[in-house]
Design a protein around this motif. Structure first.
Motif, short mmCIF file in Angstrom:
data_model
loop_
_atom_site.label_atom_id
_atom_site.label_comp_id
_atom_site.label_asym_id
_atom_site.label_seq_id
_atom_site.Cartn_x
_atom_site.Cartn_y
_atom_site.Cartn_z
N ASN A 88 0.66 -6.04 10.74
CA ASN A 88 1.89 -6.52 11.37
C ASN A 88 1.95 -8.04 11.45
OD1 ASN A 88 3.18 -4.07 11.65
ND2 ASN A 88 2.37 -3.70 13.70
N ALA A 89 0.82 -8.68 11.70
CA ALA A 89 0.80 -10.15 11.75
C ALA A 89 1.15 -10.74 10.39
CB ALA A 89 -0.55 -10.66 12.22
N ALA A 90 0.61 -10.14 9.32
CA ALA A 90 0.93 -10.63 7.97
C ALA A 90 2.42 -10.45 7.67
CB ALA A 90 0.07 -9.91 6.94
N LEU A 91 2.95 -9.26 8.02
CA LEU A 91 4.38 -9.02 7.80
C LEU A 91 5.23 -9.97 8.63
CD1 LEU A 91 4.32 -5.11 7.82
CD2 LEU A 91 4.72 -6.58 5.82
N ALA A 92 4.86 -10.17 9.89
CA ALA A 92 5.62 -11.06 10.77
C ALA A 92 5.58 -12.50 10.27
CB ALA A 92 5.10 -10.98 12.20
N ALA A 93 4.51 -12.88 9.59
CA ALA A 93 4.39 -14.23 9.04
C ALA A 93 5.16 -14.38 7.73
CB ALA A 93 2.92 -14.58 8.83
N GLY A 94 5.79 -13.29 7.27
CA GLY A 94 6.63 -13.37 6.09
C GLY A 94 5.99 -12.90 4.80
N TRP A 95 4.74 -12.44 4.87
CA TRP A 95 4.05 -11.96 3.68
C TRP A 95 4.29 -10.47 3.50
CZ3 TRP A 95 2.28 -15.73 0.77
CH2 TRP A 95 1.99 -16.96 1.36
N GLY A 96 4.07 -9.99 2.30
CA GLY A 96 3.99 -8.57 2.08
C GLY A 96 2.59 -8.12 2.43
N ALA A 97 2.43 -6.91 2.95
CA ALA A 97 1.10 -6.44 3.32
C ALA A 97 1.05 -4.92 3.28
CB ALA A 97 0.72 -6.95 4.70
N ALA A 144 -5.54 -21.71 6.30
CA ALA A 144 -4.97 -21.97 7.63
C ALA A 144 -3.99 -20.87 8.03
CB ALA A 144 -4.29 -23.34 7.65
N ALA A 145 -3.15 -20.46 7.09
CA ALA A 145 -2.18 -19.39 7.38
C ALA A 145 -2.90 -18.08 7.65
CB ALA A 145 -1.19 -19.24 6.23
N LEU A 146 -3.94 -17.79 6.87
CA LEU A 146 -4.68 -16.55 7.07
C LEU A 146 -5.45 -16.57 8.39
CD1 LEU A 146 -5.33 -13.77 6.01
CD2 LEU A 146 -7.24 -14.77 4.74
N GLU A 147 -5.98 -17.72 8.76
CA GLU A 147 -6.69 -17.80 10.04
C GLU A 147 -5.75 -17.51 11.20
OE1 GLU A 147 -8.75 -21.56 10.00
OE2 GLU A 147 -10.47 -20.68 8.94
N GLN A 148 -4.50 -17.94 11.12
CA GLN A 148 -3.53 -17.62 12.17
C GLN A 148 -3.27 -16.11 12.21
OE1 GLN A 148 0.63 -18.89 11.78
NE2 GLN A 148 0.51 -19.53 13.93
N ILE A 149 -3.14 -15.48 11.05
CA ILE A 149 -2.93 -14.03 10.97
C ILE A 149 -4.14 -13.30 11.55
CG2 ILE A 149 -2.71 -12.11 9.34
CD1 ILE A 149 -1.00 -14.09 7.60
N LEU A 150 -5.34 -13.74 11.20
CA LEU A 150 -6.56 -13.13 11.73
C LEU A 150 -6.67 -13.32 13.25
CD1 LEU A 150 -9.10 -14.16 8.94
CD2 LEU A 150 -8.09 -11.90 9.30
N ILE A 161 -13.91 -9.32 6.53
CA ILE A 161 -14.41 -9.88 5.28
C ILE A 161 -13.18 -10.23 4.45
CG2 ILE A 161 -15.75 -9.51 3.17
CD1 ILE A 161 -17.34 -7.35 4.66
N VAL A 162 -12.98 -11.52 4.20
CA VAL A 162 -11.84 -11.97 3.41
C VAL A 162 -12.25 -11.92 1.94
CG1 VAL A 162 -10.28 -13.89 2.90
CG2 VAL A 162 -11.00 -13.46 5.28
N ALA A 190 -7.30 -9.62 -0.08
CA ALA A 190 -7.39 -8.47 0.82
C ALA A 190 -8.38 -8.82 1.91
CB ALA A 190 -7.83 -7.22 0.08
N VAL A 191 -8.15 -8.27 3.08
CA VAL A 191 -9.08 -8.45 4.19
C VAL A 191 -9.65 -7.08 4.52
CG1 VAL A 191 -9.38 -9.17 6.58
CG2 VAL A 191 -7.77 -10.41 5.11
N ALA A 192 -10.97 -6.97 4.41
CA ALA A 192 -11.65 -5.74 4.82
C ALA A 192 -11.89 -5.85 6.32
CB ALA A 192 -12.97 -5.58 4.08
N VAL A 193 -11.37 -4.86 7.05
CA VAL A 193 -11.67 -4.77 8.47
C VAL A 193 -12.85 -3.82 8.58
CG1 VAL A 193 -10.83 -4.10 10.76
CG2 VAL A 193 -9.27 -5.18 9.11
N VAL A 194 -13.95 -4.35 9.09
CA VAL A 194 -15.19 -3.60 9.18
C VAL A 194 -15.38 -3.13 10.62
CG1 VAL A 194 -17.71 -3.70 8.89
CG2 VAL A 194 -16.19 -4.99 7.33
N GLU A 195 -15.49 -1.82 10.79
CA GLU A 195 -15.87 -1.30 12.10
C GLU A 195 -17.36 -1.58 12.28
OE1 GLU A 195 -16.20 2.82 14.68
OE2 GLU A 195 -15.38 2.91 12.66
#
Length: 192
Positions: free
Chosen positions: A127-136, A31-37, A55-56, A96-101
């Protein structure tokens, strides 16, 4: 004067990636990752083509990728001294989340703009992960750019490529501030 979002501006003025090697569990739940995505997907996208996808990669998938690297490195004659770093990027990660072009054929939108959009997604995700309080941290590396590796291990189509791997987790060690660009050297003002 426009309305000011001081909290957002303060965040952007002080944001700092966290070294991937210092990130550990716990990691965001689904749920937290879906908000970041969701936040990452709100990125500039000329023509609304959405020329990217996610790709998560959870722990077991990252372990599988780490195990695939040595054979591919040998096939490519990669310097064996660089192998531990390439393997640890995956083996030591918990998420890790792979961002695929994933470019979309368009007569109106140039391919380069689609590449920029995929890069913007990487930064927005970071930035969304950092703003949510995670390290990224945003990484890539030779394996993520090797066609055979990404096709066989991540299922990328021939027209796709990795824009970035965004590692997300709990920060175990705060990095020191680093030097920032000298804006006077990087900025040209044009008045006429």
């Amino acid at each position: 004067m426009p309305d000011r979002n001081q909290a957002a501006l303060d965040f952007l003025l002080t944001r700092r990636s966290r070294p991937a090697k210092t990130l550990r569990a716990p990691v965001p739940d689904r749920a937290a990752l879906e908000q970041i995505l969701t936040a990452a997907a709100r990125t500039p996208d000329h023509g609304k083509l959405e020329p990217w996808r996610f790709i998560v990669l959870e722990k077991q998938a990252l372990t599988r990728l780490a195990q695939a690297i040595p054979a591919r490195a040998a096939a490519l004659n990669i310097d064996p001294d660089t192998l531990p770093k390439a393997v640890s990027q995956y083996a030591d990660a918990d998420l890790a989340v792979a961002v695929v072009e994933s470019p979309v054929a368009s007569a109106k939108i140039p391919a380069i703009e689609q590449t920029y959009s995929a890069g913007a997604v990487c930064l927005s995700l970071l930035n969304a992960a950092l703003a949510a309080g995670w390290g990224a941290n945003w990484l890539s590396g030779w394996a993520s750019h090797d066609r055979t590796f990404v096709t066989e291990n991540l299922g990328l189509a021939a027209h796709e490529r990795i824009a970035g791997l965004i590692h997300i987790g709990t920060e175990t060690n705060a990095p020191p501030e680093r030097p920032r660009p000298d804006l006077a050297q990087k900025t040209t003002w044009v008045a006429e």
